[in-house]
Design a protein around this motif. Structure first.
Motif, PDB file in Angstrom:
ATOM      1  N   GLY A 120       0.792  -1.222   0.000  1.00 23.85           N
ATOM      2  CA  GLY A 120       0.000   0.000   0.000  1.00 23.85           C
ATOM      3  C   GLY A 120       0.823   1.271   0.000  1.00 23.85           C
ATOM      4  O   GLY A 120       0.513   2.243  -0.693  1.00 23.85           O
ATOM      5  N   SER A 121       1.910   1.282   0.763  1.00 22.65           N
ATOM      6  CA  SER A 121       2.711   2.504   0.877  1.00 22.65           C
ATOM      7  C   SER A 121       3.373   2.899  -0.432  1.00 22.65           C
ATOM      8  O   SER A 121       3.799   4.053  -0.600  1.00 22.65           O
ATOM      9  CB  SER A 121       3.782   2.319   1.958  1.00 22.65           C
ATOM     10  OG  SER A 121       4.619   1.209   1.642  1.00 22.65           O
ATOM     11  N   LEU A 122       3.473   1.959  -1.384  1.00 20.69           N
ATOM     12  CA  LEU A 122       4.101   2.277  -2.667  1.00 20.69           C
ATOM     13  C   LEU A 122       3.235   3.185  -3.532  1.00 20.69           C
ATOM     14  O   LEU A 122       3.723   3.751  -4.509  1.00 20.69           O
ATOM     15  CB  LEU A 122       4.415   0.980  -3.436  1.00 20.69           C
ATOM     16  CG  LEU A 122       5.373  -0.005  -2.745  1.00 20.69           C
ATOM     17  CD1 LEU A 122       5.552  -1.251  -3.595  1.00 20.69           C
ATOM     18  CD2 LEU A 122       6.728   0.663  -2.474  1.00 20.69           C
ATOM     19  N   PHE A 123       1.934   3.295  -3.186  1.00 19.67           N
ATOM     20  CA  PHE A 123       1.015   4.092  -4.010  1.00 19.67           C
ATOM     21  C   PHE A 123       0.811   5.507  -3.465  1.00 19.67           C
ATOM     22  O   PHE A 123      -0.124   6.183  -3.860  1.00 19.67           O
ATOM     23  CB  PHE A 123      -0.355   3.395  -4.094  1.00 19.67           C
ATOM     24  CG  PHE A 123      -0.324   2.094  -4.831  1.00 19.67           C
ATOM     25  CD1 PHE A 123      -0.169   2.052  -6.202  1.00 19.67           C
ATOM     26  CD2 PHE A 123      -0.437   0.901  -4.134  1.00 19.67           C
ATOM     27  CE1 PHE A 123      -0.137   0.839  -6.880  1.00 19.67           C
ATOM     28  CE2 PHE A 123      -0.411  -0.310  -4.805  1.00 19.67           C
ATOM     29  CZ  PHE A 123      -0.250  -0.348  -6.185  1.00 19.67           C
ATOM     30  N   GLU A 124       1.728   5.971  -2.590  1.00 18.50           N
ATOM     31  CA  GLU A 124       1.541   7.295  -1.993  1.00 18.50           C
ATOM     32  C   GLU A 124       1.666   8.421  -3.016  1.00 18.50           C
ATOM     33  O   GLU A 124       1.083   9.489  -2.846  1.00 18.50           O
ATOM     34  CB  GLU A 124       2.555   7.492  -0.863  1.00 18.50           C
ATOM     35  CG  GLU A 124       2.273   6.587   0.338  1.00 18.50           C
ATOM     36  CD  GLU A 124       3.276   6.789   1.460  1.00 18.50           C
ATOM     37  OE1 GLU A 124       4.249   7.557   1.247  1.00 18.50           O
ATOM     38  OE2 GLU A 124       3.094   6.195   2.538  1.00 18.50           O
ATOM     39  N   ASP A 125       2.413   8.197  -4.108  1.00 21.46           N
ATOM     40  CA  ASP A 125       2.592   9.232  -5.125  1.00 21.46           C
ATOM     41  C   ASP A 125       1.612   9.077  -6.293  1.00 21.46           C
ATOM     42  O   ASP A 125       1.830   9.652  -7.363  1.00 21.46           O
ATOM     43  CB  ASP A 125       4.026   9.197  -5.661  1.00 21.46           C
ATOM     44  CG  ASP A 125       5.024   9.741  -4.650  1.00 21.46           C
ATOM     45  OD1 ASP A 125       4.629  10.626  -3.862  1.00 21.46           O
ATOM     46  OD2 ASP A 125       6.174   9.274  -4.632  1.00 21.46           O
ATOM     47  N   LEU A 126       0.563   8.304  -6.091  1.00 14.43           N
ATOM     48  CA  LEU A 126      -0.441   8.131  -7.146  1.00 14.43           C
ATOM     49  C   LEU A 126      -1.289   9.393  -7.274  1.00 14.43           C
ATOM     50  O   LEU A 126      -1.892   9.839  -6.293  1.00 14.43           O
ATOM     51  CB  LEU A 126      -1.335   6.931  -6.816  1.00 14.43           C
ATOM     52  CG  LEU A 126      -2.543   6.705  -7.725  1.00 14.43           C
ATOM     53  CD1 LEU A 126      -2.104   6.387  -9.146  1.00 14.43           C
ATOM     54  CD2 LEU A 126      -3.411   5.584  -7.176  1.00 14.43           C
ATOM     55  N   PRO A 127      -1.365  10.023  -8.467  1.00 12.28           N
ATOM     56  CA  PRO A 127      -2.204  11.227  -8.637  1.00 12.28           C
ATOM     57  C   PRO A 127      -3.686  10.908  -8.446  1.00 12.28           C
ATOM     58  O   PRO A 127      -4.183   9.889  -8.936  1.00 12.28           O
ATOM     59  CB  PRO A 127      -1.914  11.660 -10.081  1.00 12.28           C
ATOM     60  CG  PRO A 127      -0.619  11.014 -10.428  1.00 12.28           C
ATOM     61  CD  PRO A 127      -0.594   9.714  -9.669  1.00 12.28           C
ATOM     62  N   LYS A 128      -4.388  11.767  -7.734  1.00 10.24           N
ATOM     63  CA  LYS A 128      -5.827  11.582  -7.547  1.00 10.24           C
ATOM     64  C   LYS A 128      -6.572  11.684  -8.880  1.00 10.24           C
ATOM     65  O   LYS A 128      -7.648  11.096  -9.034  1.00 10.24           O
ATOM     66  CB  LYS A 128      -6.366  12.631  -6.570  1.00 10.24           C
ATOM     67  CG  LYS A 128      -5.920  12.414  -5.135  1.00 10.24           C
ATOM     68  CD  LYS A 128      -6.555  13.432  -4.204  1.00 10.24           C
ATOM     69  CE  LYS A 128      -6.144  13.195  -2.754  1.00 10.24           C
ATOM     70  NZ  LYS A 128      -6.756  14.193  -1.838  1.00 10.24           N
TER      71      LYS A 128
END
Length: 765
Positions: A422-430
């Motif tokens: 889960g923490s790998l998706f912190e930079d996913l644009p909304k």
């Protein structure tokens, strides 16, 4: 093709004779209250086993799970659905105004609960756009940004996002638990049929309107703007206007990211649809886009360079269970009930669709309990309300899923993501998550094609669809649903209030009686009016039933009763006048009495169209041929042409009699002697119905018109008996099982058994 013919030989059956022939039971087969109580309190291993299997359906099928046949398909299906859960869970969490990680929680816990308690083998429970936007409308209403502004320097302020999001989670969890409680209670009291009041046009119109709300709510992420928040009626319109006002402030980098992601998603999804029969598994383009967008954003430093809004911190691991804030229940009780009904309606409609396709049964009440437990348990683990998703369910079924083991596998994939990835998706644009939401709305927007289809097939259902869609758009989701259900109920009331009334005629050579306006060969039987309503006769349409009966049959009962009462009063005055005249002449009382009786007999015979031999000899009247079927003087067309009044009758008397007959003929309808009321469409009777039928019998019999009932079901007869409908004036012999039985009875009574009906009337009983 050779015609198939049949001949029925039996006697004419009224209700009394039917009870004898069919041997009607005089006892009830229902157990008494004491027997039911003893049965419920009795204990046995078999009964315990049945209770366990009904409340825990997994115990019924999992021990007999065919691993060799189902395991491969369920695992492949579960992996596909699990991959879909990840992007949809994070994207739909934004609709609920929550952080994306809560969407992942919602894709894990409720799925496990449904695996144990659900009865559908193919639906995929979890996040859904419509439910998410309903949750979001509540969280934003009760926790707006304005309540969490922290004062800064120089009079400026900023929103305390952490505190706001924490409070929104509390609201969502409280709402979810209350929703689950409603669903469990409805399921326990066997109230699963409540969803039948949500017709398919209503549900489809509501989900289409909700899709418009979802679409508008995601536009701010696509354009990178922050519109003001509006609530109440027309909030969708105000939001659109504000978005248009903010378009000059669009963040170009976010718009570019959105358009690229949107183009890729649309193209690949269309390829999946086009090659669905050739591809073993659909391309997981949503997951691919999320991974690619996250990597590009992270390694190119897009958040720092272009201020792109990203998902942010996603904590690893699961949260400890928390008791929801019960003080919020009073604020969200109406929303919770709306979410409970809509979620269940979507869930059961999908479940029954797949059950019908694959030949198994879905228990509607157990589905309520299963969905309620999924929400209640999930609410303690910081999940929000769930229901089944059409897109995920279709993938679960099309990729080989046979049971809810596929759901178990998908939840394991979500668990691994939450714990480790889960923490790998912190930079996913909304903005990328918003494009996923947009693409998944395609199926809902396709429901606009319902409009031309309903226009061709059913205008009332079209009206329900349009009113539901419009009210949902204009008055938001909760109030729109209430208006939609109210309007749907009104359509049912209007349909019972405005049924189709028919006069039936016989098709020559058959025992069929059809609407004379619809079938050319259906001919009315002279002297008999057969009347039928297309719906149940009840208090809402009883008055109209009587009015249309008079209109269709041409019998104005009010005028007939008035005319008869006037004639009776006139007859009494004439008799009184003759008595006084005889008294003045000092006539012998015995002779006077005999004279008056003789006059009454003669006048009665004239009124009935026949004279006794004694009367014929006493009166100077020529009688040629009078039919047995002649009726009272009120029937139109029954003027006795063989009756020639005495030439000594005064002109004034003769004129008066002719004028009165003409009025009565017009009021009674031509040749009408008997009325048959077809009650085969009636499913219940109330007190107003009983009173209306009694009045019909009383008034029509008073003007010498016989009334008969036909087609009454056994339950209707029983209800009539309990209501005290039958009496000496209305015996059970006036009830017949079919229209044809009543017609043959009337014709035989009139001496016309060999009437031109051309129906085989031989009896065998």
């Amino acid at each position: 093709m050779k015609k198939i013919e049949y001949i029925v030989q039996r006697e004419v059956l009224d209700e009394l004779r039917l009870d004898e022939v069919a041997q009607k039971r005089t006892w009830t087969t229902k157990p008494t209250l004491g027997e039911r109580l003893r049965e419920s309190l009795s204990f046995s291993v078999l009964k315990l086993k049945q209770i366990l299997f009904s409340w825990f359906p997994v115990l019924g099928w999992l021990p007999h799970y065919p691993i060799r046949e189902y395991a491969v398909g369920d695992v492949m299906s579960g992996c596909s659905v699990g991959i879909m859960h990840l992007p949809q869970g994070m994207a739909y969490a934004l609709l609920a105004s929550l952080r994306p990680v809560f969407g992942l929680y919602t894709s894990f816990y409720p799925v496990l609960v449904y695996f144990i308690f659900g009865t559908s083998r193919h639906i995929s429970v979890g996040t859904f756009a419509v439910i998410s936007i309903m949750i979001g409308s509540v969280t934003e209403r009760l926790a707006p940004d304005s309540d969490f502004i922290v004062n800064g320097t120089n009079g400026t302020g900023s929103v305390d996002i952490d505190e706001r999001d924490a409070y929104r989670v509390q609201i969502a969890c409280s709402l979810t638990v209350l929703t689950g409680i409603f669903q469990i209670l409805l399921g326990v009291v066997r109230f699963g049929f409540v969803v039948t009041y949500l017709s398919e046009p209503l549900v489809r119109g509501y989900t289409t309107g909700s899709a418009c709300h979802v679409c508008v709510s995601q536009l701010k992420y696509l354009f990178g703007v922050t519109p003001a928040r509006f609530s109440g009626p027309l909030s969708l319109i105000y939001t659109l206007v504000d978005l248009c006002r903010l378009l000059p402030q669009t963040q170009v980098p976010e718009l570019v990211v959105s358009l690229v992601a949107l183009a890729v998603l649309i193209v690949v999804k269309e390829l999946n649809t086009y090659y669905r029969k050739k591809l073993p598994l659909p391309i997981p383009i949503e997951l691919i886009v999320i991974i690619a967008a996250t990597m590009i954003t992270h390694f190119c430093g897009l958040p720092d360079k272009y201020d792109i809004d990203v998902v942010g911190e996603i904590p690893s691991g699961l949260k400890a269970p928390r008791v929801p804030d019960a003080t919020l229940f009073s604020k969200v009780i109406g929303d919770a009930f709306a979410v409970a009904i809509v979620g269940y309606a979507i869930n059961i409609s999908l479940g029954k669709t797949f059950a019908l396709k694959h030949g198994y049964k879905v228990d509607s009440n157990q589905e309520l309990v299963a969905l309620g437990l999924s929400n209640t348990v999930g609410g303690f683990f910081q999940c929000y309300s769930v229901t089944s998703s059409l897109s995920r369910s279709l993938v679960q079924e099309s990729t080989g899923g046979k049971t809810q083991v596929a759901g178990l596998v998908s939840s394991i994939i979500v668990l691994i993501t939450v714990l480790k990835i889960g923490s790998l998706f912190e930079d996913l644009p909304k903005a990328v998550l918003s494009t996923i939401v947009f693409v998944n709305l395609k199926g809902m927007f396709k429901q606009f094609m319902d409009v031309p289809m309903l226009w061709r097939t059913n205008k009332v259902d079209l009206l329900v669809w349009l009113v539901t869609f419009t009210s949902t758009i204009l008055f938001n989701l909760d109030l729109g649903l209430a208006i939609s259900i109210g309007f749907s109920m009104l359509t049912i009331i209007f349909r019972t209030q405005l049924p189709r009334y028919s006069i039936l005629g016989n098709v020559p050579g058959t025992e069929l009686y059809l609407d004379t306006n619809t079938y050319q060969e259906a001919k009315e039987i002279p002297g008999i009016k057969i009347f039928r309503s297309s719906t149940t006769l009840c208090y809402t349409n009883a008055e109209m039933y009587l009015e249309v009966l008079q209109e269709k049959s041409g019998i104005e009962i009010g005028k007939l009763l008035t005319a008869k009462r006037k004639q009776d009063a006139k007859q009494k005055r004439k008799q009184e006048k003759e008595r006084k005249k005889a008294k003045k002449q000092n006539t012998n009382p015995l002779i006077t009495s005999y004279f008056l009786q003789d006059k009454e007999k003669t006048s009665g015979a004239l009124a009935n169209g026949k004279l006794s031999e004694e009367t014929k000899g006493q009166e100077n009247i020529t009688v040629i041929s009078l039919k047995e079927t002649a009726v009272n003087g009120f029937s139109k067309g029954q003027v006795n042409r063989s009756y020639h009044p005495d030439t000594t009758m005064s002109d004034s008397d003769s004129d008066t009699g002719c004028h009165g007959n003409e009025e009565n003929e017009e009021a009674s309808g031509s040749h009408t002697q008997s009325i048959i009321l077809d009650l085969s469409t009636t499913s219940f009777v109330d007190t107003v119905t009983v009173k209306t039928l009694k009045n019909i019998f009383r008034d029509f019999e008073e003007v010498d018109l016989s009334v008969y009932l036909v087609g009454c079901q056994a339950c209707i007869v029983e209800q009539l008996e309990k209501a005290g409908f039958f009496s000496e004036s209305i015996p059970k012999s006036r009830l017949f099982i079919t229209v044809h039985d009543a017609v043959l009875h009337i014709l035989k009574k009139r001496g016309e058994a060999d009437f031109v009906l051309d129906v085989y009337c031989n009896t065998k009983m």
